[in-house]
Design a protein around this motif. Structure first.
Motif, short mmCIF file in Angstrom:
data_model
loop_
_atom_site.label_atom_id
_atom_site.label_comp_id
_atom_site.label_asym_id
_atom_site.label_seq_id
_atom_site.Cartn_x
_atom_site.Cartn_y
_atom_site.Cartn_z
N UNK A 182 50.40 -55.38 -52.59
CA UNK A 182 49.58 -56.47 -52.37
C UNK A 182 50.21 -56.84 -50.86
N UNK A 183 51.50 -57.46 -51.06
CA UNK A 183 52.21 -57.78 -49.75
C UNK A 183 52.01 -56.92 -48.58
N UNK A 184 52.55 -55.63 -48.83
CA UNK A 184 52.59 -54.61 -47.87
C UNK A 184 51.31 -54.15 -47.28
N UNK A 185 50.37 -54.03 -48.46
CA UNK A 185 48.91 -53.70 -48.12
C UNK A 185 48.29 -54.74 -47.18
N UNK A 186 48.68 -55.95 -47.26
CA UNK A 186 48.05 -56.93 -46.28
C UNK A 186 48.81 -56.56 -44.94
N UNK A 187 49.99 -56.21 -44.85
CA UNK A 187 50.42 -55.97 -43.51
C UNK A 187 49.96 -54.93 -43.04
N UNK A 188 49.72 -53.72 -43.86
CA UNK A 188 49.41 -52.25 -43.54
C UNK A 188 47.92 -52.14 -43.29
N UNK A 189 47.01 -53.10 -44.21
CA UNK A 189 45.45 -52.67 -43.66
C UNK A 189 44.96 -54.28 -43.44
N UNK A 190 45.58 -55.20 -43.85
CA UNK A 190 44.97 -56.62 -43.29
C UNK A 190 45.29 -56.76 -41.83
N UNK A 191 46.38 -56.31 -41.22
CA UNK A 191 46.74 -56.76 -39.98
C UNK A 191 45.87 -55.88 -38.84
N UNK A 192 46.05 -54.43 -39.34
CA UNK A 192 45.18 -53.66 -38.52
C UNK A 192 43.74 -54.05 -38.40
N UNK A 193 43.24 -54.11 -39.56
CA UNK A 193 41.83 -54.61 -39.71
C UNK A 193 41.26 -55.64 -38.77
N UNK A 194 42.37 -56.97 -38.75
CA UNK A 194 42.11 -57.98 -38.04
C UNK A 194 42.13 -57.67 -36.52
N UNK A 195 42.97 -56.73 -36.28
CA UNK A 195 43.20 -56.38 -34.95
C UNK A 195 41.81 -55.42 -34.24
N UNK A 196 41.30 -54.69 -35.32
CA UNK A 196 40.04 -53.94 -34.96
C UNK A 196 39.02 -54.59 -34.86
N UNK A 197 38.78 -55.93 -35.76
CA UNK A 197 37.68 -56.79 -35.65
C UNK A 197 37.72 -57.45 -34.39
#
Length: 315
Positions: free
Chosen positions: A203-218
């Motif tokens: 969950x933690x690494x997934x937030x960095x690997x997916x959450x951060x890129x998604x936020x930057x894309x949005x």
């Protein structure tokens, strides 16, 4: 079930992959479908890569990233599907423990690079549409290579972390995986030791690997949408949106299937629905990417036609 030495901490030396179907009569049909998907995916992505290499019009940052994405798509489907085809032919469903972990490492490595490359492509569209005067400086060849190198470095760290963490778990039976390839959620269910830390890590690494890129894309596309809406020409708006439509489609499919697969651990028992999501992650996504990018792009279509006809464009 076989046994290892106790010093190793792992009793299971191989896993049994149940695959997609239990009925033997359906295996030849499944083999043909998966082989067709594999050949289409490899052929489509190699064609896109060839078009980008030979067409001077496509020697731009966006297509540099798209070429890298095509290489990743070929790698992603090659990590899983050839072994599936081999098991369908041989009717052998076992996979060694080490091979299972190796598959997990390379799958998460390639998918991780995918995450960051999609983010770099969104940033490229933001610069091209919102900062056109500084675009050539901010997205120089050096910057492009740095972004790709950073994507590989971050994804390598992520894959190594998860593979190292799961290698510390004990597997003493059962060893049956209700899936057609090895992945973290399925192995968590088979572990004899607690997987709480592994799941928290995912969950933690997934937030960095997916959450951060998604936020930057949005964030990038929010600025792009605002800039495009300020364009008075309808034709200008269409052109601007068309350059982003393909990328957004790929992003939605990629992150949608990824979130469903990894962000619901512990909520429901893993079932056959996960096989369908697995097909999306390993087969559908890599196969759709070249189709999506070529259907909406006249330059790519023209370049692909010239590649097929053996013609070259003079720069």
């Amino acid at each position: 079930m076989q046994s290892k030495s106790e010093a190793n901490g792992t009793a299971v030396t191989e896993f049994i992959l149940l695959g997609l179907v239990e009925t033997p009569e359906l295996r030849p049909t499944l083999f043909v479908l998966f082989l067709f998907a594999y050949l289409v995916t490899v052929g489509g992505n190699v064609s896109i890569l060839a078009a980008i290499l030979v067409e001077p019009k496509l020697h731009t940052p966006m297509y540099f990233f798209l070429g890298n994405l095509s290489v990743l798509d070929v790698g992603c489907i090659t990590v899983t599907i050839p072994s599936v085809l081999s098991r369908l032919l041989s009717h052998k469903r076992t996979v060694p423990y080490e091979a299972c972990l190796t598959q997990i490492f390379f799958f998460h490595l390639l998918v991780g690079v995918d995450c960051f490359l999609l983010t770099a492509m969104a940033y490229d569209r933001f610069l091209a549409i919102c900062r056109p005067l500084t675009y050539s400086t901010c997205m120089s060849q050096v910057v492009q290579r740095i972004l790709v190198a950073m994507s590989w470095a971050c994804a390598f760290s992520n894959a190594l972390t998860h593979t190292g963490a799961i290698s510390t778990l004990n597997f003493c039976g059962p060893n049956v995986i209700n899936h057609f390839y090895c992945d973290l959620p399925q192995l968590f269910q088979l572990s004899c030791s607690s997987t709480q830390l592994n799941e928290l890590l995912l969950f933690a690494v997934g937030f960095i690997m997916a959450g951060t890129p998604m936020a930057l894309i949005v964030n990038s596309y929010a600025h792009v949408a605002a800039a495009v809406l300020r364009i008075h020409s309808v034709e200008g708006r269409k052109k601007a949106f068309s350059t982003c439509g393909s990328h957004l489609t790929v992003v939605v499919i990629f992150y949608g299937s990824g979130i469903f697969n990894y962000m619901r651990l512990g909520s429901v028992k893993l079932s056959d629905k996960d096989k369908a999501v697995g097909i999306f992650n390993t087969v559908i996504n890599p196969m759709l990417n070249p189709i999506i990018y070529s259907l909406r792009n006249a330059d790519v279509q023209g370049a692909l036609w010239r590649v097929l006809m053996g013609r070259r464009t003079v720069a």
